[in-house]
Structure formats: C-alpha cells, structure tokens
Design a protein around this motif. Structure first.
Motif, PDB file in Angstrom:
ATOM      1  N   THR A  92      17.202  -9.958 -17.705  1.00  0.00           N
ATOM      2  CA  THR A  92      18.573  -9.657 -17.322  1.00  0.00           C
ATOM      3  C   THR A  92      19.301  -9.062 -18.524  1.00  0.00           C
ATOM      4  OG1 THR A  92      19.403 -11.825 -17.977  1.00  0.00           O
ATOM      5  CG2 THR A  92      18.615 -11.575 -15.698  1.00  0.00           C
ATOM      6  N   ILE A  93      20.452  -8.451 -18.257  1.00  0.00           N
ATOM      7  CA  ILE A  93      21.242  -7.855 -19.337  1.00  0.00           C
ATOM      8  C   ILE A  93      21.704  -8.924 -20.319  1.00  0.00           C
ATOM      9  CG2 ILE A  93      23.307  -6.504 -19.867  1.00  0.00           C
ATOM     10  CD1 ILE A  93      20.942  -5.041 -18.411  1.00  0.00           C
ATOM     11  N   GLU A  94      22.042 -10.106 -19.821  1.00  0.00           N
ATOM     12  CA  GLU A  94      22.451 -11.183 -20.725  1.00  0.00           C
ATOM     13  C   GLU A  94      21.340 -11.517 -21.712  1.00  0.00           C
ATOM     14  OE1 GLU A  94      24.120 -15.795 -20.668  1.00  0.00           O
ATOM     15  OE2 GLU A  94      23.317 -14.893 -18.830  1.00  0.00           O
ATOM     16  N   ARG A  95      20.118 -11.606 -21.225  1.00  0.00           N
ATOM     17  CA  ARG A  95      19.006 -11.947 -22.110  1.00  0.00           C
ATOM     18  C   ARG A  95      18.671 -10.803 -23.054  1.00  0.00           C
ATOM     19  NH1 ARG A  95      13.062 -14.436 -20.388  1.00  0.00           N
ATOM     20  NH2 ARG A  95      12.213 -14.506 -22.523  1.00  0.00           N
ATOM     21  N   LEU A  96      18.732  -9.572 -22.562  1.00  0.00           N
ATOM     22  CA  LEU A  96      18.417  -8.419 -23.396  1.00  0.00           C
ATOM     23  C   LEU A  96      19.387  -8.287 -24.567  1.00  0.00           C
ATOM     24  CD1 LEU A  96      17.565  -5.747 -20.679  1.00  0.00           C
ATOM     25  CD2 LEU A  96      16.021  -6.539 -22.482  1.00  0.00           C
ATOM     26  N   VAL A  97      20.688  -8.361 -24.257  1.00  0.00           N
ATOM     27  CA  VAL A  97      21.697  -8.185 -25.298  1.00  0.00           C
ATOM     28  C   VAL A  97      21.754  -9.394 -26.222  1.00  0.00           C
ATOM     29  CG1 VAL A  97      24.163  -7.793 -25.728  1.00  0.00           C
ATOM     30  CG2 VAL A  97      23.026  -6.614 -23.845  1.00  0.00           C
ATOM     31  N   GLY A  98      21.544 -10.577 -25.663  1.00  0.00           N
ATOM     32  CA  GLY A  98      21.642 -11.795 -26.471  1.00  0.00           C
ATOM     33  C   GLY A  98      20.356 -12.200 -27.154  1.00  0.00           C
ATOM     34  N   GLU A  99      19.280 -11.434 -26.952  1.00  0.00           N
ATOM     35  CA  GLU A  99      17.977 -11.784 -27.521  1.00  0.00           C
ATOM     36  C   GLU A  99      18.031 -11.885 -29.037  1.00  0.00           C
ATOM     37  OE1 GLU A  99      13.372 -10.459 -26.595  1.00  0.00           O
ATOM     38  OE2 GLU A  99      14.963  -8.962 -26.532  1.00  0.00           O
ATOM     39  N   GLY A 100      18.722 -10.928 -29.671  1.00  0.00           N
ATOM     40  CA  GLY A 100      18.819 -10.949 -31.124  1.00  0.00           C
ATOM     41  C   GLY A 100      19.579 -12.156 -31.635  1.00  0.00           C
ATOM     42  N   LEU A 101      20.606 -12.580 -30.898  1.00  0.00           N
ATOM     43  CA  LEU A 101      21.367 -13.762 -31.307  1.00  0.00           C
ATOM     44  C   LEU A 101      20.503 -15.015 -31.282  1.00  0.00           C
ATOM     45  CD1 LEU A 101      24.793 -13.269 -29.473  1.00  0.00           C
ATOM     46  CD2 LEU A 101      24.314 -12.977 -31.907  1.00  0.00           C
ATOM     47  N   ALA A 102      19.649 -15.131 -30.270  1.00  0.00           N
ATOM     48  CA  ALA A 102      18.785 -16.310 -30.177  1.00  0.00           C
ATOM     49  C   ALA A 102      17.867 -16.412 -31.384  1.00  0.00           C
ATOM     50  CB  ALA A 102      17.972 -16.257 -28.885  1.00  0.00           C
ATOM     51  N   LEU A 103      17.440 -15.256 -31.920  1.00  0.00           N
ATOM     52  CA  LEU A 103      16.532 -15.250 -33.064  1.00  0.00           C
ATOM     53  C   LEU A 103      17.273 -15.370 -34.384  1.00  0.00           C
ATOM     54  CD1 LEU A 103      13.669 -14.828 -34.232  1.00  0.00           C
ATOM     55  CD2 LEU A 103      14.114 -12.370 -34.151  1.00  0.00           C
ATOM     56  N   HIS A 104      18.351 -14.610 -34.543  1.00  0.00           N
ATOM     57  CA  HIS A 104      19.026 -14.515 -35.839  1.00  0.00           C
ATOM     58  C   HIS A 104      20.246 -15.421 -35.978  1.00  0.00           C
ATOM     59  CE1 HIS A 104      16.595 -11.067 -37.094  1.00  0.00           C
ATOM     60  NE2 HIS A 104      16.778 -10.566 -35.894  1.00  0.00           N
ATOM     61  N   ARG A 105      20.779 -15.934 -34.873  1.00  0.00           N
ATOM     62  CA  ARG A 105      21.929 -16.853 -34.932  1.00  0.00           C
ATOM     63  C   ARG A 105      21.602 -18.114 -34.137  1.00  0.00           C
ATOM     64  NH1 ARG A 105      22.637 -12.936 -37.646  1.00  0.00           N
ATOM     65  NH2 ARG A 105      24.448 -11.526 -37.705  1.00  0.00           N
ATOM     66  N   PRO A 106      20.579 -18.872 -34.545  1.00  0.00           N
ATOM     67  CA  PRO A 106      20.142 -20.049 -33.761  1.00  0.00           C
ATOM     68  C   PRO A 106      21.183 -21.151 -33.692  1.00  0.00           C
ATOM     69  CG  PRO A 106      19.053 -19.989 -35.909  1.00  0.00           C
ATOM     70  CD  PRO A 106      19.780 -18.692 -35.765  1.00  0.00           C
ATOM     71  N   GLN A 107      22.204 -21.112 -34.574  1.00  0.00           N
ATOM     72  CA  GLN A 107      23.233 -22.160 -34.556  1.00  0.00           C
ATOM     73  C   GLN A 107      24.176 -22.042 -33.374  1.00  0.00           C
ATOM     74  OE1 GLN A 107      23.038 -19.626 -36.602  1.00  0.00           O
ATOM     75  NE2 GLN A 107      25.060 -18.719 -37.022  1.00  0.00           N
ATOM     76  N   ARG A 125      23.336  -4.073 -27.574  1.00  0.00           N
ATOM     77  CA  ARG A 125      22.279  -4.944 -28.097  1.00  0.00           C
ATOM     78  C   ARG A 125      22.120  -4.782 -29.605  1.00  0.00           C
ATOM     79  NH1 ARG A 125      16.010  -4.585 -26.237  1.00  0.00           N
ATOM     80  NH2 ARG A 125      16.335  -2.463 -26.988  1.00  0.00           N
ATOM     81  N   ALA A 126      22.281  -3.559 -30.104  1.00  0.00           N
ATOM     82  CA  ALA A 126      22.157  -3.330 -31.542  1.00  0.00           C
ATOM     83  C   ALA A 126      23.391  -3.809 -32.299  1.00  0.00           C
ATOM     84  CB  ALA A 126      21.920  -1.842 -31.811  1.00  0.00           C
ATOM     85  N   LEU A 127      24.557  -3.656 -31.699  1.00  0.00           N
ATOM     86  CA  LEU A 127      25.800  -3.984 -32.394  1.00  0.00           C
ATOM     87  C   LEU A 127      26.060  -5.485 -32.481  1.00  0.00           C
ATOM     88  CD1 LEU A 127      28.248  -1.335 -30.876  1.00  0.00           C
ATOM     89  CD2 LEU A 127      27.237  -1.330 -33.160  1.00  0.00           C
ATOM     90  N   ILE A 128      25.451  -6.268 -31.595  1.00  0.00           N
ATOM     91  CA  ILE A 128      25.824  -7.681 -31.490  1.00  0.00           C
ATOM     92  C   ILE A 128      25.505  -8.461 -32.768  1.00  0.00           C
ATOM     93  CG2 ILE A 128      23.670  -8.578 -30.500  1.00  0.00           C
ATOM     94  CD1 ILE A 128      25.541 -10.114 -28.487  1.00  0.00           C
TER      95      ILE A 128
END
Length: 550
Positions: free
Chosen positions: A393-408, A451-454
C-alpha cells in the motif's frame, strides 16, 4: 439494404469522422473517471487531449482500445462508423496495432522484459502484415533508426532493461508505428525524451502522417501535459478536468483566448526561478572526481563469434554539490546522466574515481554507518511504476524508510508523517490504503518523491522527477522542492531533459554528451552564453523561439 442506403453509409464512412466518442462514461466501482465526454477526430487530424494527472486522459485512450477490463463503460466509441464497444474481443485484437495503435506512457511496464526490442517490434509486423521474420527484423531496425536511437542494428538485440528510459520510449514509438496505423493514440510520447529527440519524434510523426495522407489518412490523438508540444503539433485541443471535458477548439484560438478558468490556469503555469544563492561558507556535501563507469559488452568477432569488450558509460566526470545547492545535469538519453547518479549513490559497482560524502569516501562506510549514509543520500527514480512495489500500500511504501531509519517512531507517529509528506506533494490521505496501479503516472511520480523526502536527506538525487507531471503539478512540486531545500539546506542533483526546469531550479549545470561532461558552470551564465556546440544545440531545441529559458 437498398443501394441508396448503402451509398449513404459508404459516404458517411469515407467523409465522416474517423473516431467519434459520444457521451463516454467510465467508472471503477463508485469512482467515475470519465464523465459524459464527447469529441471526434477527422481523418488525418491531430487532436491533443490535455489536463492534470488523474483528469481521465489516459482512461479515455485506453477505453478506445477496450483495454480497461475492470471498468464499467457506457456511451459510444465509433471508429470508421462502427461502435467499438459492441465488437468482440477477437475483433478488437485484430484492430489493435494495425488500425489503432498506442504509445503507452510507461514503456518499462508495456515492454516484455524477456524479449529483445527487435523481437517485440518484429512480432507486430509479422502478425499484422504477414511478412517474413527477416523482413520484419529489417523493418524494426529502420524504425529504431527513424526514432533517433543510435546504432539501431545493435540496439535491436537489446532487452528493455539494457536501454535508458528515453531509448525505451523511442522503442515503444517504433513498435506503435510498425504497421502504419490509421489512428495513433500517443499517451505522453515524448515524456522521457530530451529536447532534440523530442523535436525529431514530432517531425517523424508529422512526416508519417504526410506520407500516409493519400493512403489511409492517419489521425493522431496526443495525450500530454507539454503545452509547448501541443502548440507546435496539434490542430485542435480538448481540455479535461476531473473526468469532464471543460473546453475544446482550434489550438491557436484556445491558446490566445482560453474561456474556462481551468484552461487559463494551465496556460499560466510554467517553472519560476526561485533559487536562493548558496552561502559562500556552505560546505561541500558530495564531491566526485574523475568518475568513470565501464560495462562489459559483447563485440562482433570473426566467423560469427563474439568477443568480450567494455563500454564506457561515464568518462572522467567531476562534479560537486554544496549544502543548499542544486546541480543540474542535462544531456540526451543515453548520455550517462542516470549512470553517473547511480555511481554517486554508491550503487554502481563498476565505478572508478573518488567519491566523498562530507569529506569521507563512500567506500569507507560500513555496517550501521552505511545505513545512516543511505538515509542521507536519497533518490527519486525516473520510472515510478518500476520503483514502487505493486504489492505494498502507499502507506507502507512511503513509510518503509521510517520503519528502518526511525525505529523510535510508533505506528501512529509514522502514519502522521506519511500523511504530512503526501499532503505536501498533493496526495490526499485517502491514498494510504491504495496500491500503485490505482494511480495515474503523474500521481505515482509524486508518491515516489514523497517516499524520498520523508527521511529529510542531506542530498537528494532527482532523476527526471517531473517528467510525468503536468505543468500545474510540476510547478507545485518544484516550489515544494525549493521550499524544502531552503528549510533543510538540502543539496540536490537534478537530472532532467527539461531545460526550463533546470533553469528554474539549478545553481550550476553540467552538460553531458556520450558519457563526458562537455561544459559546466553557473546555470545563468551557460544558458545565456553557451560555449560548447552541443550545449548551444540543446538550448536552441528547448527555447522554441523564446528569448530565454530563465
């Protein structure tokens, strides 16, 4: 039927519109994509269909070929007097490619990755013209040459992934023109093409139409957001907004005196230069010196055998980007722009030379440091559909980087950041639970940018980020990028064939040709007084008679 009635029917077929769309309505469930539109195209006529991403332009074109299998369609689409909505699927297969052909917006999704470009073009010719495989291959080489692909005899053996985005687009055009169709549906046919090849393609289409005028009278429906292209190419134009046809008429009349507010807004949209000078003390974020990239290739040898060889895609390129600075990279398709970008990201293994981020060699980053490096170096790829997983989904695609780089961040906080960045690029929060295939090409491009800007990177590499965007959304995205650059002191590497966009965004520009940087420096100085003949050629093709691109 009486002789008189048969004569009247034949007269309507010969002298009536080639294509007539009457009260066409297309919906997907409860979503209406095209709402009660009517227009016609005469034999040999060039009609442009313009509007923002998601306005229903591509849906209209796909409806003509009956390629929307999950849609509910009503109204009438008459081709040569026969309603296509009443024809069988078998009859439509015989029509597609021969009488009505289409240039699709995203060539990577339209081309089969398992077959060479030559095989795919030749297949169309063999199926519809009944010629031999050898003759079809010869015709495929000729078509590739006509569309501006260098060394067509060699490229005919290439697979889609071995070509640049612009080369794939030209191959799609060659395939669509292979059987000399009576109606050509061109959905953004020059989106991924540089300015010089764009002019060649326009002239090619015009020449083919002139050649066929006495035989079949090929008509063209051009779907585009490039208003300069519309003005140079089309005879009539129809404007769509949110699935509705709001205005239509002769090109000159509509451009000189648009009546609808939406048309007026479209015509007033053009890139505006909002560049803020870089501070003299701004540090260098990315520094690359004498970067070269070689690829292994096969060269013809004796007795039909091949020998190993090397192709140099980038040759001793030197570039740098300071904090808060935008470096524009321009050049024709296949000049090495995207390959250089991949090398700067550390994603190109066959790279020679020195590349440093914040004074440290990319190769020295290891483990968690490399993860941090990846968050600071982000990229927006040229083809959004191939870079977005169709299963997420778009939520997972855009937020994928946050899950990896912002785990807090907890799931709720991640969702709010995703919603915020989507809103900045013009996508509503209702997109969270949808998938990439449910969006238009321009909407997918905006999702890729989000996705890149987030992650708020230090360096953002943008590979043709506005190529699939209409002029109004393009202006919004450019303003967004400029605002983010000022707010976060981002460094941009902006790769584009649109020199007006480079003129609006870049501080400095590097011009690439055949893998080498032939000219570089301050964008205002180079655009005003180019030194290299190739730079002058690019600027002349892009200006379209205007005095300046800045």
């Amino acid at each position: 039927m009486s002789d008189a009635m048969q004569s009247q029917a034949a007269d309507r077929t010969q002298h009536g519109p080639l294509l007539e769309v009457e009260r066409l309505r297309v919906s997907f469930g409860e979503t209406v994509a095209v709402n009660d539109i009517s227009f016609s195209i005469a034999r040999g006529e060039r009609v442009a269909l313009v509007g923002e991403s998601g306005s229903g332009k591509s849906v209209t074109a796909l409806s003509i070929l009956r390629l929307l299998h999950d849609a509910q369609t009503s109204g009438a689409i008459r081709f040569d007097g026969v309603d296509l909505l009443t024809k069988s699927e078998r009859a439509m297969r015989g029509l597609r490619g021969s009488d009505v052909a289409m240039i699709f917006q995203e060539p990577m999704t339209a081309l089969n990755p398992l077959y060479t470009i030559g095989e795919q073009i030749a297949e169309t010719i063999v199926l519809h013209d009944g010629v031999s495989a050898a003759d079809a291959r010869k015709r495929a080489v000729e078509l590739l040459g006509h569309t501006g692909i260098a060394e067509p005899g060699k490229r005919v053996n290439s697979y889609p992934h071995q070509l640049s985005g612009g080369q794939r687009q030209r191959a799609m055009i060659a395939m669509a023109l292979a059987c000399r169709p009576r109606l050509l549906l061109a959905d953004e046919p020059t989106t991924a093409l540089d300015v010089t090849i764009r002019a060649q393609i326009v002239e090619l289409l015009l020449q083919l139409q002139r050649d066929e005028a006495q035989k079949r009278g090929m008509a063209i429906l051009l779907i585009t957001h490039d208003l300069n292209l519309v003005r140079r190419f089309a005879q009539r134009v129809a404007v769509m907004e949110k699935g509705v046809l709001v205005e239509s008429g002769p090109v000159e009349q509509l451009f000189e005196a648009p009546q609808h507010p939406y048309t007026q807004r479209l015509l007033q949209s053009r890139p505006e230069r909002t560049v803020v000078p870089v501070l003299p003390i701004a540090p260098v974020l990315l520094d690359a010196r004498d970067v070269s990239v070689d690829f292994k290739t096969k060269l013809p040898g004796v007795a039909g055998w091949f020998r190993s060889g090397r192709f140099r895609a980038v040759d001793a390129a030197t570039v740098s980007v300071r904090q808060g600075e935008t470096l524009g990279i321009v050049g024709e398709s296949g000049s090495g722009k995207s390959t250089l970008a991949m090398a700067l990201l550390g994603l190109q293994r066959a790279t020679q030379g020195a590349i440093e981020f914040q004074g440290r060699a990319l190769a020295s980053y290891r483990g968690r440091e490399q993860t941090t490096l990846r968050s600071n170096l982000q990229v927006v790829f040229q083809d959004p559909f191939s870079s977005l997983s169709p299963r997420y989904t778009i939520e997972r695609l855009v937020g994928e980087g946050l899950a990896l780089h912002r785990p807090q961040l907890d799931p709720a906080a991640r969702r709010e950041k995703v919603v915020a960045v989507l809103r900045e690029v013009g996508i509503d929060r209702t997109a969270l639970y949808r998938y990439p295939h449910e969006f238009s090409g321009g909407q997918r491009q905006r999702i890729a940018i989000a996705r890149a800007l987030i992650l708020e990177p230090r360096i953002l590499i943008l590979d043709e980020p506005t190529s699939a965007l209409d002029v109004s959304i393009q202006q919004q995205v450019l303003k967004l990028l400029a605002g983010l650059q000022r707010k976060y002191n981002l460094g941009f590497i902006f790769i584009s064939h649109d020199l007006a966009v480079i003129g609006a965004m870049a501080h400095r520009v590097a011009v690439m040709k055949n893998g080498s940087i032939v000219e570089s420096g301050d964008v205002e100085k180079i655009f005003a007084s180019p030194v290299h003949p190739y730079t002058r050629k690019l600027l002349a093709a892009a200006s379209g008679g205007e005095n300046s691109l800045l």
